[in-house]
Design a protein around this motif. Structure first.
Motif, PDB file in Angstrom:
ATOM      1  N   GLU A  55      37.481  18.046  -6.815  1.00  0.00           N
ATOM      2  CA  GLU A  55      36.194  18.659  -7.148  1.00  0.00           C
ATOM      3  C   GLU A  55      36.286  19.588  -8.351  1.00  0.00           C
ATOM      4  O   GLU A  55      35.318  19.783  -9.081  1.00  0.00           O
ATOM      5  CB  GLU A  55      35.654  19.429  -5.942  1.00  0.00           C
ATOM      6  CG  GLU A  55      35.142  18.525  -4.829  1.00  0.00           C
ATOM      7  CD  GLU A  55      34.656  19.324  -3.638  1.00  0.00           C
ATOM      8  OE1 GLU A  55      34.852  20.573  -3.634  1.00  0.00           O
ATOM      9  OE2 GLU A  55      34.080  18.715  -2.715  1.00  0.00           O
ATOM     10  N   GLY A  98      36.403  17.766 -13.921  1.00  0.00           N
ATOM     11  CA  GLY A  98      35.338  16.953 -14.464  1.00  0.00           C
ATOM     12  C   GLY A  98      35.888  15.599 -14.896  1.00  0.00           C
ATOM     13  O   GLY A  98      37.015  15.228 -14.557  1.00  0.00           O
ATOM     14  N   GLU A  99      35.108  14.884 -15.687  1.00  0.00           N
ATOM     15  CA  GLU A  99      35.574  13.596 -16.197  1.00  0.00           C
ATOM     16  C   GLU A  99      36.433  13.815 -17.439  1.00  0.00           C
ATOM     17  O   GLU A  99      36.211  14.745 -18.226  1.00  0.00           O
ATOM     18  CB  GLU A  99      34.387  12.701 -16.554  1.00  0.00           C
ATOM     19  CG  GLU A  99      33.509  12.340 -15.369  1.00  0.00           C
ATOM     20  CD  GLU A  99      34.232  11.518 -14.308  1.00  0.00           C
ATOM     21  OE1 GLU A  99      35.163  10.765 -14.675  1.00  0.00           O
ATOM     22  OE2 GLU A  99      33.875  11.651 -13.127  1.00  0.00           O
ATOM     23  N   VAL A 122      38.809  17.750 -20.712  1.00  0.00           N
ATOM     24  CA  VAL A 122      38.397  17.742 -19.311  1.00  0.00           C
ATOM     25  C   VAL A 122      37.940  19.152 -18.952  1.00  0.00           C
ATOM     26  O   VAL A 122      38.436  20.139 -19.498  1.00  0.00           O
ATOM     27  CB  VAL A 122      39.551  17.279 -18.390  1.00  0.00           C
ATOM     28  CG1 VAL A 122      40.694  18.297 -18.386  1.00  0.00           C
ATOM     29  CG2 VAL A 122      39.063  17.018 -16.976  1.00  0.00           C
ATOM     30  N   THR A 123      36.971  19.229 -18.079  1.00  0.00           N
ATOM     31  CA  THR A 123      36.513  20.525 -17.580  1.00  0.00           C
ATOM     32  C   THR A 123      37.166  20.797 -16.228  1.00  0.00           C
ATOM     33  O   THR A 123      37.111  19.943 -15.329  1.00  0.00           O
ATOM     34  CB  THR A 123      34.981  20.551 -17.440  1.00  0.00           C
ATOM     35  OG1 THR A 123      34.396  20.320 -18.716  1.00  0.00           O
ATOM     36  CG2 THR A 123      34.505  21.897 -16.911  1.00  0.00           C
ATOM     37  N   ASN A 168      37.313  23.715 -13.219  1.00  0.00           N
ATOM     38  CA  ASN A 168      36.696  24.948 -12.717  1.00  0.00           C
ATOM     39  C   ASN A 168      35.707  25.545 -13.728  1.00  0.00           C
ATOM     40  O   ASN A 168      35.639  26.755 -13.933  1.00  0.00           O
ATOM     41  CB  ASN A 168      37.760  25.983 -12.358  1.00  0.00           C
ATOM     42  CG  ASN A 168      38.538  25.599 -11.113  1.00  0.00           C
ATOM     43  OD1 ASN A 168      37.954  25.144 -10.125  1.00  0.00           O
ATOM     44  ND2 ASN A 168      39.850  25.755 -11.170  1.00  0.00           N
ATOM     45  N   GLY A 169      34.972  24.650 -14.386  1.00  0.00           N
ATOM     46  CA  GLY A 169      33.964  25.091 -15.329  1.00  0.00           C
ATOM     47  C   GLY A 169      34.468  25.421 -16.715  1.00  0.00           C
ATOM     48  O   GLY A 169      33.673  25.715 -17.614  1.00  0.00           O
ATOM     49  N   LYS A 201      36.384  24.216 -20.174  1.00  0.00           N
ATOM     50  CA  LYS A 201      36.745  23.009 -20.918  1.00  0.00           C
ATOM     51  C   LYS A 201      38.104  23.167 -21.577  1.00  0.00           C
ATOM     52  O   LYS A 201      38.349  24.136 -22.294  1.00  0.00           O
ATOM     53  CB  LYS A 201      35.697  22.695 -21.981  1.00  0.00           C
ATOM     54  CG  LYS A 201      35.965  21.415 -22.758  1.00  0.00           C
ATOM     55  CD  LYS A 201      34.866  21.118 -23.762  1.00  0.00           C
ATOM     56  CE  LYS A 201      35.148  19.842 -24.548  1.00  0.00           C
ATOM     57  NZ  LYS A 201      34.086  19.542 -25.534  1.00  0.00           N
ATOM     58  N   HIS A 218      41.796   8.671 -15.986  1.00  0.00           N
ATOM     59  CA  HIS A 218      40.438   8.965 -15.542  1.00  0.00           C
ATOM     60  C   HIS A 218      40.380   9.099 -14.022  1.00  0.00           C
ATOM     61  O   HIS A 218      41.313   8.723 -13.314  1.00  0.00           O
ATOM     62  CB  HIS A 218      39.453   7.896 -16.029  1.00  0.00           C
ATOM     63  CG  HIS A 218      39.668   6.543 -15.412  1.00  0.00           C
ATOM     64  ND1 HIS A 218      40.590   5.646 -15.878  1.00  0.00           N
ATOM     65  CD2 HIS A 218      39.059   5.933 -14.357  1.00  0.00           C
ATOM     66  CE1 HIS A 218      40.561   4.538 -15.157  1.00  0.00           C
ATOM     67  NE2 HIS A 218      39.637   4.681 -14.225  1.00  0.00           N
ATOM     68  N   LYS A 219      39.280   9.668 -13.552  1.00  0.00           N
ATOM     69  CA  LYS A 219      39.034   9.772 -12.117  1.00  0.00           C
ATOM     70  C   LYS A 219      38.450   8.459 -11.617  1.00  0.00           C
ATOM     71  O   LYS A 219      37.613   7.840 -12.269  1.00  0.00           O
ATOM     72  CB  LYS A 219      38.062  10.921 -11.829  1.00  0.00           C
ATOM     73  CG  LYS A 219      38.635  12.298 -12.086  1.00  0.00           C
ATOM     74  CD  LYS A 219      37.562  13.372 -12.041  1.00  0.00           C
ATOM     75  CE  LYS A 219      36.940  13.514 -10.660  1.00  0.00           C
ATOM     76  NZ  LYS A 219      35.982  14.641 -10.600  1.00  0.00           N
TER      77      LYS A 219
END
Length: 434
Positions: free
Chosen positions: A201, A204-205, A221-222, A224-225, A227, A304-305
């Motif tokens: 979680e 990010g992507e 990638v981001t 915890n908010g 970048k 990637h996720k």
């Protein structure tokens, strides 16, 4: 008949540049299949442009299954083949010149495909035109073959061979000098590593230009908010040591800045320890090598996720004396816990007898034209020689030239392009005079 190759080429080079520019201006990147265009409109348009030029040069021309065209001189069923391709990889970003035209600056040509492979295969066609204009009698039929799907798996070749005989011998001008008698095996893997849903979680992507043909040079990638972004250096995937891989750079940044913990931290630490600046497999226990083809190469090219997993893609090129099974079984022992290893692409190694008289003939042609050692070699690349029977790779890159294709500002020096034409004219003559 004695031929002053350099003078003949010099007298006609401006016409060659004009014709090459016509081909370069077609953005022949693989696209959506359409009626009469199995690999998209761009590759088919490039093929039609070349067939029109070849017809104007006075050759017999034909397009097979809308996928492959050829220009032929001679009427025999058996032929010497020169097999190249007109499709190109996407231009990408960061060009100093228009990617889809032939630009020149300080005796150097730029443009997507000028090296890989429009420049060299058009040098073969135009060189053959010059021989024809000189009324040089050839004892064997010669066919210049133009494919349109080499960059995406060479699925054009089975279409061609379903209707046409393979050459009795030939070459593809899509690799390096001297003659290339062996090509390493290639296997691409996807490594799927599972995580608990809440563990991913925070991520990010992954955003960046990631594809199997090159070392990724920009990735973000981001977490915890926040970048995180890195910039590396793009290089062909078969020359990872010439690039700076954004995947491993990003993993290093993540671990150094302690922005993740637990299993995610372990994963990125594994990625760094196994792959950062370790291009020959030493971090994964697969540092295989042999005398003929040298060391194995490994390139991470996509991260990637994927649902509750991280998916890492690797391109591996292994020596000719090893098998895919050996690589796979050893690699499995060096993955993160619970990871799944899937093969997403495989191309077996290719090996042609280097003692073959035609191979040795091309080696002598190269030595006579350049004064350099013509001892046949192997490559990490993948060419049509894996898919077309009875051919080897021959040029266009000279020793020391590496990592130019697939990059921004793809280039070829004018002297090299013209020397290639001379070598190919000599090679065609030598192979058809026997």
């Amino acid at each position: 008949m004695s031929i002053d190759f350099k003078q003949v080429i010099a007298e006609n080079k401006e016409q060659f540049y004009h014709d090459l520019d016509q081909v370069m201006r077609v953005p022949s990147v693989k696209g959506t299949p359409a009626e009469g265009a199995p690999f998209g409109e761009g590759p088919k348009e490039a093929l039609e442009v070349v067939m029109e030029l070849a017809d104007r040069y006075g050759f017999k021309t034909e397009i097979v299954k809308d996928a492959v065209g050829f220009a032929q001189w001679g009427e025999d069923e058996d032929y010497i083949g020169v097999v190249g391709h007109l499709d190109v990889v996407p231009a990408g970003e960061g060009w100093s010149f228009p990617p889809f035209q032939l630009s020149k600056q300080a005796d150097r040509f730029y443009g997507r495909g000028v090296l890989d492979n429009k420049g060299p295969i058009m040098a073969c066609l135009f060189g053959l035109k010059l021989l024809k204009d000189l009324n040089i009698p050839l004892k064997k039929t010669i066919r210049i073959v133009f494919g349109t799907d080499e960059e995406s798996g060479s699925s054009d070749i089975p279409l061609y061979l379903s209707e046409e005989k393979p050459p009795i011998f030939g070459f593809t001008p899509d690799c390096k000098y001297p003659v290339v008698y062996g090509e390493r095996g290639i296997v691409n893997y996807e490594i799927l590593t599972p995580f608990a849903a809440n563990e991913l979680e925070v991520l990010g992507e992954f955003v960046g230009d990631q594809a199997r043909d090159h070392v990724p040079d920009d990735l973000s990638v981001t977490i915890n908010g926040e970048k995180l972004q890195v910039t590396g250096k793009r290089a062909p995937s078969n020359a990872p040591e010439l690039g700076e891989n954004a995947i491993t750079l990003l993993a290093e940044k993540i671990t150094k800045e302690h922005v993740v913990s637990g299993k995610l931290k372990d994963y990125f630490s594994w990625l760094v320890a196994s792959l950062a600046e370790k291009h020959t497999g030493e971090g994964l226990g697969i540092d295989f090598s042999d005398a003929d083809s040298g060391k194995l190469q490994v390139t991470p090219y996509e991260l990637h996720k994927k649902n509750n997993q991280l998916a890492l893609s690797l391109a591996i090129r292994y020596p000719v004396s090893f098998s895919e099974e050996e690589v796979t079984e050893t690699l499995k022992k060096h993955l993160p816990a619970e990871s799944e290893l899937n093969v997403v692409r495989r191309i077996k190694s290719n090996h042609f007898p280097k003692e073959n008289e035609n191979v040795q003939l091309l080696a002598k042609v190269y030595e006579d034209a350049t004064g350099l050692d013509g001892t046949p070699v192997t490559t990490t690349g993948a060419t049509y020689a894996r898919f077309v029977p009875n051919i080897v790779a021959f040029g266009p890159s000279f020793p020391g030239q590496k990592g130019i294709a697939h990059n921004q500002d793809e280039y070829m020096d004018e002297t090299d392009l013209l020397l290639n034409m001379e070598i190919y004219m000599r090679g065609i003559l030598a192979l058809t005079e026997r």
